[in-house]
Design a protein around this motif. Sequence first.
Motif, PDB file in Angstrom:
ATOM      1  N   ASP A 134      -6.755  -5.643   0.835  1.00 59.72           N
ATOM      2  CA  ASP A 134      -7.893  -5.779   1.750  1.00 59.72           C
ATOM      3  C   ASP A 134      -8.455  -7.198   1.701  1.00 59.72           C
ATOM      4  O   ASP A 134      -8.810  -7.773   2.731  1.00 59.72           O
ATOM      5  N   LYS A 139       0.842  -1.211   0.000  1.00 59.30           N
ATOM      6  CA  LYS A 139       0.000   0.000   0.000  1.00 59.30           C
ATOM      7  C   LYS A 139       0.870   1.252   0.000  1.00 59.30           C
ATOM      8  O   LYS A 139       0.560   2.239  -0.682  1.00 59.30           O
ATOM      9  N   THR A 153      -5.446  -1.665  -3.297  1.00 63.76           N
ATOM     10  CA  THR A 153      -6.393  -1.592  -2.178  1.00 63.76           C
ATOM     11  C   THR A 153      -7.287  -2.817  -2.143  1.00 63.76           C
ATOM     12  O   THR A 153      -7.457  -3.447  -1.092  1.00 63.76           O
ATOM     13  N   VAL A 158      -1.314   4.452  -1.496  1.00 66.73           N
ATOM     14  CA  VAL A 158      -2.753   4.279  -1.286  1.00 66.73           C
ATOM     15  C   VAL A 158      -3.182   4.983   0.000  1.00 66.73           C
ATOM     16  O   VAL A 158      -2.500   4.898   1.025  1.00 66.73           O
TER      17      VAL A 158
END
Length: 246
Positions: free
Chosen positions: A216, A48, A212, A53
Amino acid sequence: MGSILSASAALLAAVGAFVGRNILAQGDEPNWLQARATAEGLRSECYKYAAQVGAYGGAEALLAFQAARTALQEKASEKGLSSLPDDVRGDDPRAPPDGMTMDWYLTNRIGEQRIYYDEHRARNESGMHVLQAVTIMSGLIAVLFGVLIKTSGYALAPWITTVTTVSTAIIAYGLLDRRKYLIASYAATASCLRRLEELARSGAASLPDLVTRTEDMLQGEHRAWLDHTMQMVAKSPVIAANPKGE
């Protein structure tokens, strides 16, 4: 001869019980699970950060990155774990490069993880089939001994208990229920990664969006895996009675 068979059965039963106890009573397993979860969390934060991000896209990106790493490390410390010295070099091929590209991320992160989950799903399927075959064979052998008791002059009754005990130890070693869970979980994760690859190659997602979604999803899979495995450890009657494995 009958006494020899009885003694042999008792010895094998004792060995089976000992093996089963030591297989299940691994006091270090919760620590290993937490360490793996922490490592995977740190890994996701690295990707990330490389993709800039969220909080990693502003002027305070480095501070946010350090804060995220510290939070993960503190959570592990609360569980009694400590970090080792960081010996990763700047040219380590596993590390996201400066200016990480979509192609690099697809190959070195999504592709690598998809291969991992596919291979480990297949490995767990093979292990499950072996354990199921052992379970069936053990049941048939126990039935055979039961039949032979009526037709033989030997003391075969103890062998029924022995076969059952050894079979239970083997199944415990293979953790059959865990394998079944991992097969389903790994297959679902690999499928999600394929869809993300398809999305990226179609040009429908930017690099930050892809990172992302991917990270996740992987973190959700890791949390579910950790929760499920910790529940299995907690439900083990051996570990519940002897959590330190002593």
